[in-house]
Design an enzyme around this catalytic site. Structure first.
Site, PDB file in Angstrom:
ATOM      1  N   SER A 104      27.207  33.569  16.434  1.00  0.00           N
ATOM      2  CA  SER A 104      27.904  34.752  16.915  1.00  0.00           C
ATOM      3  C   SER A 104      28.516  34.446  18.288  1.00  0.00           C
ATOM      4  O   SER A 104      29.317  33.536  18.411  1.00  0.00           O
ATOM      5  CB  SER A 104      26.936  35.940  16.968  1.00  0.00           C
ATOM      6  OG  SER A 104      27.637  37.156  17.136  1.00  0.00           O
TER       7      SER A 104
ATOM      8  N   LYS B 252      32.728  62.369  22.542  1.00  0.00           N
ATOM      9  CA  LYS B 252      31.787  61.873  23.553  1.00  0.00           C
ATOM     10  C   LYS B 252      30.383  61.644  22.995  1.00  0.00           C
ATOM     11  O   LYS B 252      29.623  60.858  23.546  1.00  0.00           O
ATOM     12  CB  LYS B 252      31.715  62.843  24.726  1.00  0.00           C
ATOM     13  CG  LYS B 252      32.966  62.889  25.582  1.00  0.00           C
ATOM     14  CD  LYS B 252      33.204  61.558  26.284  1.00  0.00           C
ATOM     15  CE  LYS B 252      32.175  61.313  27.360  1.00  0.00           C
ATOM     16  NZ  LYS B 252      32.470  60.077  28.122  1.00  0.00           N
TER      17      LYS B 252
END
Length: 300
Positions: A129, A181
């Site tokens: 990764s 949010k």
């Protein structure tokens, strides 16, 4: 004393002084000059990139962390030698934050281009990764036959506590300005639109990762559908796929490539608080658990 006598005496003293200086100069020339050989010897710098890639420092993390702030001093030292022949990256990382992976890799390329020296990456236990993102900053990549290499993909993991709160009669109160949010709030029920948003974000990051690997590896990559599916491979398979250029370890390959060079490890400067292990105990424990989970994905 006559002028002739003065001339003879002066010539005798001059020969004596000259002979003394000659013997002194000879002895001095034979003495070793401290640091002279070290200065004249070619150098291959080694930078250790070990640990989870994260923007936060974590004094309690057993294997350290990687971010631009933590490796900047080591990179400067590594590329700062006058007789530098190459820089070796010793990578042992399961990945982590994509932004820090990109920042560190870009900094390596900037210093390498400025200095005009090759960079060689060596995968140890794992370069997966973000760890492989760092490896691609090098001009060549080598792996041990038992190294785990690849994992070119993006992953997000979290927990959902909505039912746990309900079980204990705890009321969640969340106030926001802006409907987005509170996306993926772990204390609220999962919303399909939030998952869709996250999948789009993953796709964008994955595309950037793939683009970086293709840019750095170019024609060395094999034509394979499994190349960018997030899988991880041992060294020989990674070589077959073109993810690495060869199998071997740092000392053997550097000695073969630069037989007269001295290997010098560039250590980063540690902040005082990190040396003392000072920090929030709760945060440090959570970081340690998170880091352990990243390593455990690869059986380490």
């Amino acid at each position: 004393m006559s002028q002739a006598g003065l001339a003879v005496g002066f010539e005798r003293d001059h020969r004596k002084y000259a002979g003394s200086m000659s013997r002194k100069d000879t002895l001095v020339s034979r003495l070793p000059v401290l640091g002279d050989r070290a200065e004249r010897k070619d150098v291959v710098s080694v930078v250790k990139l070990h640990g989870v890639i994260t923007p936060q420092a974590s004094p309690l993390a057993a294997r350290g962390v990687i971010n631009l702030a933590s490796v900047e001093s080591a990179l400067k030292r590594a590329f700062g030698h006058e007789r530098l022949k190459a820089v070796a990256l010793q990578i042992n990382s399961p990945g982590g934050a994509p932004t820090q992976s990109g920042l560190v890799a870009e900094r390596i390329r900037q210093l390498a281009d400025d200095k005009g020296v090759p960079v060689i990456a060596f995968a140890e236990d794992v370069a997966a990764s973000g760890g492989y993102w760092l490896a691609c900053a090098a001009d060549e990549i080598y792996a041990h036959r038992t190294s785990l290499v690849g994992s070119i993909g993006v992953v997000t993991n979290s927990f959902g506590f909505a039912r746990l709160l309900e079980r204990f009669g705890i009321e969640r109160r969340l106030y926001t300005s802006g409907e987005a949010k509170s996306r993926l709030d772990p204390f609220s029920p999962e919303k399909p639109e939030d998952v869709e948003w996250l999948n789009k974000l993953h796709t964008q990051l994955h595309d950037l990762f793939v683009e970086w690997v293709k840019q750095r590896r170019g024609s060395r990559l094999a034509e394979s559908e499994e190349l960018f599916n997030g899988d991880v491979w041992l060294g020989p398979k990674a070589l077959e796929l073109g993810l690495v250029d060869g199998l071997g370890n740092l000392r053997d390959i550097v000695k073969q490539r630069y037989p007269e060079a001295e290997i010098v490890v560039a250590e980063p400067k540690k902040p005082l608080l990190a040396k003392l292990g000072v920090g929030s105990p709760a945060a440090a424990v959570l970081d340690a658990v998170h880091h352990r989970s990243l390593w455990s994905r690869f059986g380490l």
